[in-house]
Write a protein that holds these residues in place. Structure first.
Motif, short mmCIF file in Angstrom:
data_model
loop_
_atom_site.label_atom_id
_atom_site.label_comp_id
_atom_site.label_asym_id
_atom_site.label_seq_id
_atom_site.Cartn_x
_atom_site.Cartn_y
_atom_site.Cartn_z
N GLU A 283 0.83 -1.21 0.00
CA GLU A 283 0.00 0.00 0.00
C GLU A 283 0.87 1.26 0.00
O GLU A 283 0.57 2.23 -0.71
CB GLU A 283 -0.95 0.03 1.19
CG GLU A 283 -1.88 1.24 1.12
CD GLU A 283 -2.83 1.36 2.30
OE1 GLU A 283 -3.94 1.89 2.12
OE2 GLU A 283 -2.46 0.93 3.41
N MET B 26 0.69 4.20 -2.84
CA MET B 26 0.42 5.59 -2.53
C MET B 26 1.57 6.49 -2.98
O MET B 26 1.35 7.62 -3.45
CB MET B 26 0.18 5.77 -1.03
CG MET B 26 -1.02 5.00 -0.49
SD MET B 26 -2.59 5.48 -1.25
CE MET B 26 -2.85 7.08 -0.50
N ARG C 130 1.52 6.40 -7.03
CA ARG C 130 0.23 6.69 -7.67
C ARG C 130 0.22 7.97 -8.50
O ARG C 130 -0.36 7.97 -9.60
CB ARG C 130 -0.86 6.72 -6.59
CG ARG C 130 -2.27 6.87 -7.12
CD ARG C 130 -3.29 6.75 -6.00
NE ARG C 130 -3.21 7.86 -5.07
CZ ARG C 130 -4.02 8.01 -4.00
NH1 ARG C 130 -4.93 7.07 -3.74
NH2 ARG C 130 -3.91 9.04 -3.20
N THR D 3 -9.55 8.86 -6.25
CA THR D 3 -10.09 9.05 -4.90
C THR D 3 -11.54 9.53 -4.88
O THR D 3 -12.20 9.42 -3.86
CB THR D 3 -9.25 10.09 -4.13
OG1 THR D 3 -9.36 11.36 -4.79
CG2 THR D 3 -7.79 9.68 -4.04
N SER E 231 -4.75 13.96 -4.20
CA SER E 231 -4.01 12.75 -4.59
C SER E 231 -2.83 13.03 -5.52
O SER E 231 -2.04 12.14 -5.80
CB SER E 231 -4.95 11.76 -5.30
OG SER E 231 -5.35 12.29 -6.56
#
Length: 315
Positions: A232, A236, A239, A262, A289
């Protein structure tokens, strides 16, 4: 024998509990009735608690060794006829760990004394309800093994769950010395992938004593859960540099101009580009994001026309 409760279940709930899923009644489309034990009722509560309901799942699996009869050591081609009969001649899933993006808790399931059917029945109930799953090389490995074991046990697989493969995306965008999760975590300064005792862990889980199986299965779960945390973090971190495979905003009934990864409305115009054919495209940028994405002029007009509420601008 405990008293049983009668409840109406959806086909997916019924399969989750190990029943053969029955179709809904044709007349009024109501759910079928099933008699449930106290154990099944408690398990159904877990289904309701963990139901993905359109969330994004990060997951990872650990699989078993396969036994084969061979003549000697060294490089050689092993035919399927050399695999031993029974479960030990199949790749099975020992453990599955997963979490939902943005949430803290990591969940895990393990096989039951070498059989992964009950574990798969439960996990597929969550997997099938996701908007998207995320993993490291999951398009080539995890997704295929999950589908294989589900099919072996006759379980339903939602073929339309979107899949985001960090390994493939990284190879498309970056030029790194290695695309292993261990290297990328170190390169980007993230939680390092946990180490383990190597092949010993698999041998103890599959062929050890009862005490060894229990001890090393827990070690595998710890390793599996650690992989989820790193996966994860890697997603993140990377991304903002990747395209995505679905639009979370649309899944949440939000306008098309919202952020695809998101659903955030906190977006702004970053740039306008024109294709060779003369088509105008707008690049929107999500402040939350840091994701960039293209929209056409129609969607951009919808973005410009978003309303005002008194003096408070609605983004």
């Amino acid at each position: 024998m405990g008293k049983k409760a009668v409840k109406r279940l959806t086909p997916s709930q019924a399969e989750f509990l190990g029943f053969e899923a029955k179709p809904r009644y044709r007349s009024d489309n109501t759910r079928r009735r099933y008699s449930l034990s106290n154990k099944q009722l408690k398990k159904l509560e877990r289904y309701d608690e963990l139901d993905a309901k359109g969330r994004v799942m990060v997951y990872d699996i650990e699989t078993s060794q396969v036994r084969a009869d061979v003549w000697s050591t060294g490089k050689q081609y092993i035919r399927h006829s050399q695999l031993v009969d029974g479960p030990e001649g199949q790749t099975r899933i020992i453990s599955i760990a997963w979490k939902y993006v943005g949430e803290d808790k990591v969940y895990d399931l393990t096989w039951n004394d070498g059989c992964d059917k009950e574990m798969m029945q439960e996990f597929m109930a969550y997997y099938n309800r996701c908007d998207m799953v995320i993993g490291q090389n999951n398009n080539s490995f995890d997704n295929k093994l999950v589908a294989t074991r589900a099919a072996y046990h006759g379980l339903f697989v939602n073929r339309f769950v979107k899949s985001f493969d960090i390994y493939r995306k990284a190879k498309q965008v970056f030029r790194l010395p290695s695309f292993s999760m261990a290297y990328m975590a170190k390169f980007f300064g993230l939680t390092l992938k946990q180490s383990h005792e190597g092949i010993t862990m698999w041998q103890k889980i599959q062929y050890g004593t009862d005490e060894e199986k229990k001890e090393y299965l827990q070690k595998m779960v710890d390793y599996n859960v650690g992989d989820i945390v790193t996966t994860e973090e890697l997603y993140m971190k990377m991304r903002p540099y990747f395209s995505t495979v679905t639009h979370i905003g649309i899944s949440q009934d939000k306008p098309r101009w919202t952020c695809p990864v998101t659903g955030s409305r906190n977006v702004e115009l970053y740039n306008t580009i024109v294709t060779e054919a003369g088509t105008v495209q707008r690049i929107l940028y999500c402040i939350d994001s840091r994701h960039q994405y293209k929209v056409n002029n129609k969607v951009y007009r919808e973005f410009l026309e978003r309303g005002w509420l008194g003096s408070q601008f609605i983004k």
